[in-house]
Design a protein around this motif. Structure first.
Motif, PDB file in Angstrom:
ATOM      1  N   GLU A  16       0.843  -1.194   0.000  1.00  9.90           N
ATOM      2  CA  GLU A  16       0.000   0.000   0.000  1.00  9.90           C
ATOM      3  C   GLU A  16       0.877   1.242   0.000  1.00  9.90           C
ATOM      4  N   ARG A  17       0.545   2.145  -0.916  1.00  7.97           N
ATOM      5  CA  ARG A  17       1.214   3.444  -0.949  1.00  7.97           C
ATOM      6  C   ARG A  17       0.149   4.500  -0.773  1.00  7.97           C
ATOM      7  N   PHE A  18       0.457   5.512  -0.002  1.00  5.68           N
ATOM      8  CA  PHE A  18      -0.485   6.598   0.207  1.00  5.68           C
ATOM      9  C   PHE A  18      -0.049   7.776  -0.653  1.00  5.68           C
ATOM     10  N   ILE A  19      -1.002   8.266  -1.456  1.00  6.33           N
ATOM     11  CA  ILE A  19      -0.718   9.344  -2.394  1.00  6.33           C
ATOM     12  C   ILE A  19      -1.733  10.457  -2.192  1.00  6.33           C
ATOM     13  N   HIS A  28      -6.966  21.386   2.314  1.00  3.21           N
ATOM     14  CA  HIS A  28      -6.349  20.301   3.076  1.00  3.21           C
ATOM     15  C   HIS A  28      -5.874  19.164   2.157  1.00  3.21           C
ATOM     16  N   VAL A  29      -6.531  19.009   0.990  1.00  3.18           N
ATOM     17  CA  VAL A  29      -6.198  17.909   0.090  1.00  3.18           C
ATOM     18  C   VAL A  29      -4.786  18.062  -0.476  1.00  3.18           C
ATOM     19  N   GLU A  33      -1.859  12.948   2.285  1.00  2.00           N
ATOM     20  CA  GLU A  33      -1.839  11.822   1.355  1.00  2.00           C
ATOM     21  C   GLU A  33      -2.873  10.818   1.829  1.00  2.00           C
ATOM     22  N   SER A  34      -4.105  11.043   1.415  1.00  2.00           N
ATOM     23  CA  SER A  34      -5.200  10.211   1.911  1.00  2.00           C
ATOM     24  C   SER A  34      -5.629   9.130   0.916  1.00  2.00           C
ATOM     25  N   ARG A  82     -10.462   4.919   5.591  1.00  2.00           N
ATOM     26  CA  ARG A  82     -11.640   4.526   4.815  1.00  2.00           C
ATOM     27  C   ARG A  82     -11.234   4.172   3.385  1.00  2.00           C
ATOM     28  N   ASN A  83     -10.297   4.923   2.816  1.00  2.00           N
ATOM     29  CA  ASN A  83      -9.794   4.597   1.483  1.00  2.00           C
ATOM     30  C   ASN A  83      -9.056   3.267   1.498  1.00  2.00           C
TER      31      ASN A  83
END
Length: 139
Positions: A16-19, A28-29, A33-34, A82-83
């Motif tokens: 898993e990578r968070f981007i 905030h986006v 990295e959500s 949640r993602n």
């Protein structure tokens, strides 16, 4: 990750990578990295049967890479967890769908009665059309 009662996917096969997400979140986006990019190494997997692997490749389509990895991106939620759970659920559903073997096709043949009905209807239509011709005009 438990898929079925007999199939357990090793966590080492899932990366898993968070981007940064492109969806809602305002200013905030740009800072967090959500979004999650989940990569499942199907080529290295030993728990899935070969037939299920082939079906999974066909189901995944363009989400499969050339090196045999399945890539899923989840960015529909604002929260990272949640993602993450959304991506894992989608992977689980894809694998469960691939585990279901398609039913073999049975050749169907029309019944004798239906063949007779079709031929009778064809003869009737031919008779109707032949009555439309001018009298005395033979081919």
């Amino acid at each position: 990750m438990l898929i079925a009662q007999t199939i357990l996917i090793d966590e080492a096969e899932i990366e898993e990578r968070f981007i940064r997400a492109s969806g809602p979140g305002g200013q905030h986006v740009n800072k967090t990295e959500s979004a999650v990019q989940l990569r499942f190494d199907l080529a290295a997997n030993t728990t899935l049967p070969d037939a299920a692997k082939r079906r999974l490749v066909r189901l995944a389509g363009s989400r499969m890479t050339k090196d045999g990895s399945l890539v899923l991106k989840a960015d529909s939620h604002r929260e990272r967890e949640r993602n993450r759970s959304d991506a894992r659920d989608r992977l689980r559903k894809l694998i469960e769908q691939a585990l279901i073997a398609p039913k073999p096709r049975k050749k169907a043949r029309p019944s004798l009665a239906s063949i007779k009905r079709v031929k009778a209807a064809k003869a009737q239509k031919s008779q109707v059309k032949s009555r439309r011709r001018k009298p005395g005009s033979e081919d």
